[in-house]
Structures are given as C-alpha cells and as structure tokens.
Write an enzyme that holds these catalytic residues in place. Structure first.
Site, mmCIF file in Angstrom:
data_model
loop_
_atom_site.group_PDB
_atom_site.id
_atom_site.type_symbol
_atom_site.label_atom_id
_atom_site.label_comp_id
_atom_site.label_asym_id
_atom_site.label_seq_id
_atom_site.Cartn_x
_atom_site.Cartn_y
_atom_site.Cartn_z
ATOM 1 N N ARG A 19 -8.701 -0.259 4.459
ATOM 2 C CA ARG A 19 -7.763 0.737 3.918
ATOM 3 C C ARG A 19 -6.425 0.093 3.571
ATOM 4 O O ARG A 19 -5.697 0.614 2.740
ATOM 5 C CB ARG A 19 -7.511 1.839 4.951
ATOM 6 C CG ARG A 19 -8.739 2.635 5.296
ATOM 7 C CD ARG A 19 -8.399 3.774 6.192
ATOM 8 N NE ARG A 19 -7.368 4.604 5.572
ATOM 9 C CZ ARG A 19 -6.855 5.688 6.107
ATOM 10 N NH1 ARG A 19 -7.280 6.097 7.279
ATOM 11 N NH2 ARG A 19 -5.932 6.389 5.481
ATOM 12 N N ARG A 73 1.290 14.229 13.343
ATOM 13 C CA ARG A 73 1.758 14.061 11.966
ATOM 14 C C ARG A 73 1.789 15.362 11.159
ATOM 15 O O ARG A 73 1.076 15.518 10.159
ATOM 16 C CB ARG A 73 0.937 12.986 11.253
ATOM 17 C CG ARG A 73 1.017 11.666 11.988
ATOM 18 C CD ARG A 73 0.280 10.561 11.295
ATOM 19 N NE ARG A 73 1.032 9.980 10.203
ATOM 20 C CZ ARG A 73 0.550 9.019 9.415
ATOM 21 N NH1 ARG A 73 -0.664 8.566 9.594
ATOM 22 N NH2 ARG A 73 1.283 8.521 8.449
ATOM 23 N N CYS A 120 -4.026 12.779 12.885
ATOM 24 C CA CYS A 120 -4.808 11.551 12.777
ATOM 25 C C CYS A 120 -4.658 10.787 14.077
ATOM 26 O O CYS A 120 -3.934 11.210 14.972
ATOM 27 C CB CYS A 120 -4.391 10.722 11.569
ATOM 28 S SG CYS A 120 -2.859 9.861 11.788
ATOM 29 N N LYS A 122 0.833 -1.216 0.000
ATOM 30 C CA LYS A 122 0.000 0.000 0.000
ATOM 31 C C LYS A 122 0.857 1.250 0.000
ATOM 32 O O LYS A 122 0.647 2.179 -0.788
ATOM 33 C CB LYS A 122 -0.915 0.009 1.233
ATOM 34 C CG LYS A 122 -1.549 1.364 1.505
ATOM 35 C CD LYS A 122 -2.357 1.390 2.790
ATOM 36 C CE LYS A 122 -1.559 1.579 4.052
ATOM 37 N NZ LYS A 122 -1.412 2.940 4.560
ATOM 38 N N ASN A 123 1.838 1.281 0.912
ATOM 39 C CA ASN A 123 2.585 2.528 1.100
ATOM 40 C C ASN A 123 3.555 2.826 -0.037
ATOM 41 O O ASN A 123 4.131 3.911 -0.085
ATOM 42 C CB ASN A 123 3.292 2.533 2.454
ATOM 43 C CG ASN A 123 2.283 2.724 3.576
ATOM 44 O OD1 ASN A 123 1.133 3.065 3.315
ATOM 45 N ND2 ASN A 123 2.713 2.510 4.810
ATOM 46 N N ASP A 166 4.803 0.083 11.918
ATOM 47 C CA ASP A 166 3.573 -0.486 11.340
ATOM 48 C C ASP A 166 3.357 -1.951 11.720
ATOM 49 O O ASP A 166 2.312 -2.521 11.396
ATOM 50 C CB ASP A 166 3.581 -0.343 9.809
ATOM 51 C CG ASP A 166 3.398 1.100 9.373
ATOM 52 O OD1 ASP A 166 3.034 1.936 10.218
ATOM 53 O OD2 ASP A 166 3.634 1.387 8.183
HETATM 54 N N1 EPU Z 1 6.970 14.170 10.926
HETATM 55 C C1 EPU Z 1 7.102 15.505 11.233
HETATM 56 N N2 EPU Z 1 7.098 16.413 10.211
HETATM 57 C C2 EPU Z 1 6.962 16.043 8.909
HETATM 58 C C3 EPU Z 1 6.854 14.682 8.605
HETATM 59 C C4 EPU Z 1 6.868 13.758 9.637
HETATM 60 O O1 EPU Z 1 7.216 15.886 12.393
HETATM 61 O O2 EPU Z 1 6.950 16.925 8.036
HETATM 62 C C5 EPU Z 1 7.006 13.169 12.012
HETATM 63 C C6 EPU Z 1 5.722 12.353 12.102
HETATM 64 O O3 EPU Z 1 4.721 13.012 12.820
HETATM 65 C C7 EPU Z 1 6.210 11.080 12.761
HETATM 66 C C8 EPU Z 1 7.627 10.936 12.202
HETATM 67 O O4 EPU Z 1 7.989 12.214 11.719
HETATM 68 O O5 EPU Z 1 6.261 11.259 14.141
HETATM 69 C C9 EPU Z 1 7.805 9.933 11.090
HETATM 70 O O6 EPU Z 1 6.794 10.114 10.132
HETATM 71 P P1 EPU Z 1 6.974 9.765 8.593
HETATM 72 O O7 EPU Z 1 6.942 11.027 7.819
HETATM 73 O O8 EPU Z 1 8.147 8.869 8.427
HETATM 74 O O9 EPU Z 1 5.660 8.932 8.307
HETATM 75 P P2 EPU Z 1 4.650 9.110 7.108
HETATM 76 O O10 EPU Z 1 5.374 9.298 5.847
HETATM 77 O O11 EPU Z 1 3.589 10.081 7.475
HETATM 78 C C10 EPU Z 1 4.627 6.592 6.446
HETATM 79 C C11 EPU Z 1 3.598 5.512 6.326
HETATM 80 C C12 EPU Z 1 3.113 5.114 7.712
HETATM 81 C C13 EPU Z 1 4.304 4.629 8.514
HETATM 82 C C14 EPU Z 1 5.383 5.708 8.564
HETATM 83 C C15 EPU Z 1 6.652 5.274 9.265
HETATM 84 C C16 EPU Z 1 2.534 5.997 4.223
HETATM 85 C C17 EPU Z 1 1.313 6.419 3.500
HETATM 86 N N3 EPU Z 1 2.468 6.005 5.535
HETATM 87 O O12 EPU Z 1 3.978 7.685 7.097
HETATM 88 O O13 EPU Z 1 2.199 4.054 7.511
HETATM 89 O O14 EPU Z 1 3.897 4.320 9.818
HETATM 90 O O15 EPU Z 1 5.731 6.102 7.221
HETATM 91 O O16 EPU Z 1 7.176 4.151 8.664
HETATM 92 O O17 EPU Z 1 3.536 5.646 3.616
HETATM 93 C C18 EPU Z 1 0.314 2.724 7.945
HETATM 94 O O18 EPU Z 1 0.467 2.244 6.818
HETATM 95 O O19 EPU Z 1 -0.474 2.243 8.799
HETATM 96 C C19 EPU Z 1 1.071 3.922 8.303
HETATM 97 C C20 EPU Z 1 0.716 4.729 9.298
#
Ligand code: EPU
Length: 419
Positions: free
Chosen positions: A398, A121, A116, A22-23, A306
């Site tokens: 999802r 996030r 969320c 998915k991701n 995850d």
């Molecule tokens: N963060 C910030 N600022 C930003 C971006 C991130 O503070 O601009 C923080 C986030 O709040 C979090 C940390 O950095 O505390 C890491 O977040 P990251 O950006 O790595 O996560 P993401 O890209 O929002 C993706 C996956 C998540 C998975 C995380 C970590 C997708 C669509 N989502 O989220 O997947 O947990 O990476 O591996 O790719 C899931 O599939 O259930 C899911 C939540």
C-alpha cells in the site's frame, strides 16, 4: 497473502531512488475531480493505495492514463457522485472525494471510512469544515449525504487540533467555494503545501499552506495543470533507519532534508551521518551501534507518527534505553509485540513504549499489522541474525514502492514468497 523472507545481517550499500509521496499523491489525485480539464501528475508512486483511489475516481467519471510514474486524470464529466462503501472502507484517503464532488456538483454520497487498525480515526472535523462552508450533511446507513445546491461559501474554520486530512479536505472544497475561507490551526505537513501548489497550478488561490493559517479565495472553475508530487519523506526516513540498523552506506536519490523536520536532528543525535547532496542524501551510521534517545510523535514539523514504528525498530538494538511516546494515534504500537518475537525488549504503558536496546535481534516469523509497522519489521529483519518471515505483506504494498527491488539492489537478501 504474500510473505517476505529476509536473511538479516548484511549491510546495505548503494543507491535507492525515493518515490513520490503516497500521502501527497492521494490528495492531488482527488483534486482532479475539481476540474473538467486534464491534470497531469508526475512522480506518482505505483502503490496499491494509488490504484484503489484510481478505481474510485474512474467510477466518478475520471479517465486515467498511467505511464511510468506519470498519471493523467481527466474528469471531464462527473458521472456519479456516490463513493461506495467497498472503495472507501479499504482506504480512508478515499473519503477526500467528498469535498471536490460537493464543490463541483453540489451533492455527494460518500461512505464513512470507519475505523482502522491504528485508531478510531473519526471524520468529524472534515464534516464540520464542510458544514461551515454551507453544506447540509446527514449521516444515514453508514453514508454521508451532503448537499450544497447553491454552492459552497467561504468560511472561517478553526480546528480544535491539527488534522492533516481535515485541513486537506477543507482546502479541496474551499478552492471552488464563493468567497474567502480561512483555516486556523491548519496542519503544516509538507503534503499540505504540495496540495496547495497543485491547486494553485490549476488556477486556485491558496496562500499560507505550510503555516498554521491558510487563506483560500474561491474561484468559479479550475483548469488543467501539471504538477510533480514531492518525494516521500516517510520512505526516506524508513531507508535511513534501515541503513542505520544494518550498517553500510546509502544514497537516497531525490530525498529532501527539509521534509524531515524534527526527525533530522533526532537521527543525527542517535548517531547517523546525514549529508545533503544536490539531489538527495547520503546516509550511514557513524559508529558500531546507534545510541538510544527519547521521542514524542507530533504533527509536522515534530517527529512524524508515520516513522514511529521504524524508529522503534532502530532503537531495539541501540545502546541504552529509549522512550517513544505516540500522541497522534491511540493504537499504534502493534509492532512492539512482533519486534518482541525477534528478541527486542519493549514494554508498552499506554501511549509510551520503553525500549531497552539489545546487542542483536534474532530472525523470527512475524505478522505485519499496518503499513508503517510492516516496515519496522522489515528493518528489524534486515538487521537481525538469521531468517525473518514477514507475513501479510499487502500492507507494505500500500505504501512502499518496489520495496524488495530497492533493497535487493543494495545487497539485502529479501525475497517475496507468493501465495
Ligand atoms: N481526527 C479526528 N477527527 C477528524 C480527523 C482526525 O479526531 O475529523 C484525529 C485522528 O483520529 C488522529 C488525529 O486526529 O488521532 C490526527 O489525524 P489526521 O487527520 O492528521 O490524520 P489523517 O489525515 O487521517 C494522515 C496520513 C497518515 C498520517 C497522519 C498524521 C494520509 C492518507 N494519511 O492521516 O498516514 O499518519 O496524517 O500525519 O495522508 C500512513 O501513511 O501510514 C498514515 C497512517
């Protein structure tokens, strides 16, 4: 809202095909906006999140065709550079259309995704990366207004901490920026390399994806391409924990050991036999019960956040005491009280949960709170004595393709109750 009724206590035997990740799918789909030629994606899972992004991409002008797991997206003309609140709020990955729209059209208006259930996030790192590439960004009325009338320029971006989404977003914009972009402290998740492979197939010049430093030489235009999405490592891990919790033996077709990172050693340590096959993995629990161990969630190759909830479900019936530390998201233990309803002994103190293994869980009505938490309740339900009713199943839809069907084929008593 649909529910899942599970009668637990049956071992799982058989074969489960692992779907595309998915991701990864969500990010390569966003890449389709970068080119006026068709992007053919293979191994795309049919999930609610994929459908939602599809609706957004269509709204921007992409024409789509879904046949089996092959999705063709053709964004010949961009007809709108605005991503409305309703389509971004429901799924954060939608925010990633901002970079491609900005790179191709020089402007975009994209709703802020908001918080969320698992944490706040924010998207500050995404916006910093785009700003470094010369975008003028303003926030107003919950929207990001971004402009780069003369195009984006390559930049040196050093992230203060690892973010999967911000790394991907920077890549999605930099491929069509003028000049060279370097991303330091880049996320190393397998989905990053998958996105790079897709972008390179489209004619981009991305190197170093999968390491902490990614270099991107911008190109003026991208072509059409064909790309197969990599198998879902989180779905893989979830079914490994399921059979470890219930007993039995599963073949996970298409699963790849190298995508599991540090989770592989942890799973072996708790007493799971993992065998690599030519096209998948064979999995079974070695003894009568798993043994407890401690984990800390980390960016890849560390133990993935995850899989934290599913691992907690497994530890509820392990022999011994396990501590689980969540370092990525601030509110990702919502499954703990729900597992508690089934007899699990879990105490949470800040970012650490302590799980004291019990011999057996008992089925109960429980509430799914987010995607991975929902899967942890399914795993607990499959292992528990009696009936578990998992409410709010839409979270599972999802991210887990054909969940009941895959489990039923391996002997699970699991049924969807439609409302
Ligand atoms: N963060 C910030 N600022 C930003 C971006 C991130 O503070 O601009 C923080 C986030 O709040 C979090 C940390 O950095 O505390 C890491 O977040 P990251 O950006 O790595 O996560 P993401 O890209 O929002 C993706 C996956 C998540 C998975 C995380 C970590 C997708 C669509 N989502 O989220 O997947 O947990 O990476 O591996 O790719 C899931 O599939 O259930 C899911 C939540």
């Amino acid at each position: 809202m649909d529910k899942l009724a599970i009668i637990g206590g049956r071992p799982l035997y058989g074969e489960i095909p692992i779907s595309g990740a998915k991701n990864s799918a969500l990010k390569v789909m966003a890449a389709s906006l970068l080119s006026d030629a068709p992007l053919k994606l293979l191994n795309v899972p049919r999930l609610a999140d994929v459908d939602m992004l599809l609706r957004l991409l269509e709204q921007h002008g992409a024409v789509s065709e879904f046949e089996g797991s092959t999705l063709t997206l053709h964004a010949k003309d961009i007809i709108s550079t605005e991503a409305p609140y309703d389509l971004v709020r429901k799924m954060r990955a939608s925010f990633n259309v901002l970079g491609p729209l900005l790179a191709r059209e020089g402007k975009a208006k994209v709703s802020l995704p908001g918080g969320c259930a698992i944490g706040a996030r924010p998207v500050d790192l995404h916006l910093k990366a785009l700003t470094a590439m010369g975008a003028k960004i303003e926030l107003d009325e919950g929207y990001v207004f971004a402009e780069a009338p003369d195009g984006l320029k390559g930049a040196d971006i050093a992230f203060p901490f690892v973010s999967v989404g911000a790394t991907e977003h920077a890549m999605l914009a930099a491929v069509r920026a003028k000049g060279t972009t370097t991303i330091e402290n880049a996320a190393r998740e397998p989905e990053i390399a998958d996105l790079a492979n897709c972008l390179n197939a489209m004619g981009a010049n991305v190197s170093g994806a999968g390491s902490s430093t990614i270099t991107i030489e911008g190109v003026a235009a991208l072509n059409g391409a064909e790309h197969a999405v990599l198998p879902d490592r989180i779905e893989t891990g979830a079914y490994i924990m399921a059979v470890a919790a219930t007993g039995g033996e599963l073949t996970l077709k298409g699963a790849r050991a190298d995508l599991l990172g540090a989770a592989w050693a942890v799973l072996e340590e708790v007493g799971i036999d993992l065998e690599e096959l030519d096209d998948g993995l064979r999995v079974k629990r070695a003894g009568e019960r798993c043994t407890a161990t401690d984990i800390v969630t980390q960016p890849f190759p560390g133990f993935p956040t995850d899989l934290q909830a599913q691992f907690m479900a497994l530890m509820t019936t392990a022999d011994g005491v396990s501590t689980i530390k969540e370092t990525i998201f601030e509110n990702r233990f919502m499954h703990a009280p729900e597992l508690g309803r089934m007899g699990a002994k879990i105490s949470v103190d800040g970012q650490t949960a302590t799980v004291r293994g019990v011999a057996r869980l008992k089925g109960a009505p429980v509430m799914a709170t987010d995607l991975r938490a929902s899967m942890s309740l399914v795993i607990a339900g499959l292992a528990a004595e009696g009936q578990t009713m998992v409410n709010r199943v839409y979270h599972l839809d999802r991210g887990f393709e054909r969940l009941e069907e895959k489990l039923q084929a391996c002997g699970a008593l699991i049924e969807r109750i439609k409302e």
